[in-house]
Design an enzyme around this catalytic site. Sequence first.
Site, PDB file in Angstrom:
ATOM      1  N   LYS A 111       0.827  -1.216   0.000  1.00  0.00           N
ATOM      2  CA  LYS A 111       0.000   0.000   0.000  1.00  0.00           C
ATOM      3  C   LYS A 111       0.854   1.257   0.000  1.00  0.00           C
ATOM      4  O   LYS A 111       0.482   2.261  -0.603  1.00  0.00           O
ATOM      5  CB  LYS A 111      -0.943   0.007   1.217  1.00  0.00           C
ATOM      6  CG  LYS A 111      -2.113  -0.943   1.056  1.00  0.00           C
ATOM      7  CD  LYS A 111      -3.208  -0.656   2.070  1.00  0.00           C
ATOM      8  CE  LYS A 111      -4.399  -1.572   1.849  1.00  0.00           C
ATOM      9  NZ  LYS A 111      -5.416  -1.453   2.890  1.00  0.00           N
ATOM     10  N   LYS A 194      -4.771  -8.603  -6.763  1.00  0.00           N
ATOM     11  CA  LYS A 194      -5.988  -8.886  -5.992  1.00  0.00           C
ATOM     12  C   LYS A 194      -7.135  -7.974  -6.434  1.00  0.00           C
ATOM     13  O   LYS A 194      -6.910  -6.801  -6.719  1.00  0.00           O
ATOM     14  CB  LYS A 194      -5.642  -8.617  -4.522  1.00  0.00           C
ATOM     15  CG  LYS A 194      -6.672  -9.004  -3.520  1.00  0.00           C
ATOM     16  CD  LYS A 194      -6.232  -8.592  -2.122  1.00  0.00           C
ATOM     17  CE  LYS A 194      -6.388  -7.094  -1.891  1.00  0.00           C
ATOM     18  NZ  LYS A 194      -6.319  -6.668  -0.496  1.00  0.00           N
ATOM     19  N   LYS A 197     -11.431  -3.118  -3.518  1.00  0.00           N
ATOM     20  CA  LYS A 197     -12.422  -2.034  -3.584  1.00  0.00           C
ATOM     21  C   LYS A 197     -11.748  -0.687  -3.747  1.00  0.00           C
ATOM     22  O   LYS A 197     -12.397   0.287  -4.099  1.00  0.00           O
ATOM     23  CB  LYS A 197     -13.382  -2.054  -2.391  1.00  0.00           C
ATOM     24  CG  LYS A 197     -12.746  -2.126  -1.012  1.00  0.00           C
ATOM     25  CD  LYS A 197     -13.818  -2.085   0.069  1.00  0.00           C
ATOM     26  CE  LYS A 197     -13.617  -3.089   1.172  1.00  0.00           C
ATOM     27  NZ  LYS A 197     -12.378  -2.966   1.957  1.00  0.00           N
TER      28      LYS A 197
END
Length: 334
Positions: A111, A194, A197
């Site tokens: 991230k 992956k 959202k």
Amino acid sequence: MARIFSGMAPSGFPTLGNYLGATRNWVKLQAQGDCIYCIVDQHAITNFQNPTELREKTRVMAAILLASGIDPEKHILFHQSAVPAHARLAWIFNCVARIGWLNRMTQFKDKAGKDREAVSTGLYVYPNLMAADIHAYHATLVPVGDDQRQHLELANDIAEKFNFDYGVKFFPRIEAMIPAETARIMSLRDGTKKMSKSDPSDQSRINLNDDSDTIALKIRRAKTDPEPLPADPSGLAGRPEATNLVTIYAAMTDQTPAAVLQNLAGAGFGAFKEKLADALIAHIAPIKTETERLLNDPAHIDSILQAGARRAAAIADPIVDEAERIVGFLPRGP
Ligand code: TYM
């Protein structure tokens, strides 16, 4: 009876990945124990969220979870920020976890990317808050997708160090429950990434509040390869996008991937994608309809979450009071 805890971050709308990796097991586990399900809004703001959108995403997530079959009467559904015990225990865990442990978290590395120095400190200590979410309830079973495995190992390391440092047996070990076939649903645009959202491309995922036309279009546009479907799973080796679509179809039709391939060997992706879109729409359309019905009454959703938060706090407060006593804080008083 086992106490079961899990959480989902309202950093976007719930996706098919969330559903197949987690929510389906959340629903099933309601027959096996006391379940506490949390919409983790405090985790969501580790990346900046527009406040108005965060409120909307939190309500939509609640509605989708209810529409998917979470029972807020027999079990507990609430938003994390409404139960301060999470943040209180997270602070203690910030002081138990070691920087070296957090440096090993692969999700932080993914991230933060190259921007490591510029991300929030919250994103860095996020796994400590996640450990606190679970341990504040003395929960022992945690249904999640594969990407949370390392965080749950850390939650066990934190509990063990707390118990060791203070000479207590206070926090139990937790066990991850990760589905065998659908632990990692991949992006529709890149079978090595992956489904998420928070992916900037909406085409990369199916959202549980997508309408039927959108689902059909996203599946038609999903990346594939030129080969037809093989006769067995060994023929999917090195074909990440094909593997992903077969996995999703198998999950939607309650079959194993091997059974799907036995029936559809030799089919081209044009025909297969039509079947896949139909199966997805059959599953998701009723969830979307019920979600919309629930969203007509946002005050009702808020009242469900608030009632859940009161019941959650009644469990977590005494546990976190005791953790604070163990570390040497004076009583909070009445
Ligand atoms: P989150 O919100 O990213 O995802 C919620 C759940 O969905 C699973 N999941 C997937 N499973 C399969 N394939 C995918 N593509 C996929 N994407 C997401 C996740 O594994 C997760 O189970 N840190 C957590 C939320 C959390 C939590 C907790 C979970 C906070 N506190 C305590 C368990 C216990 C998260 O960000 O999940």
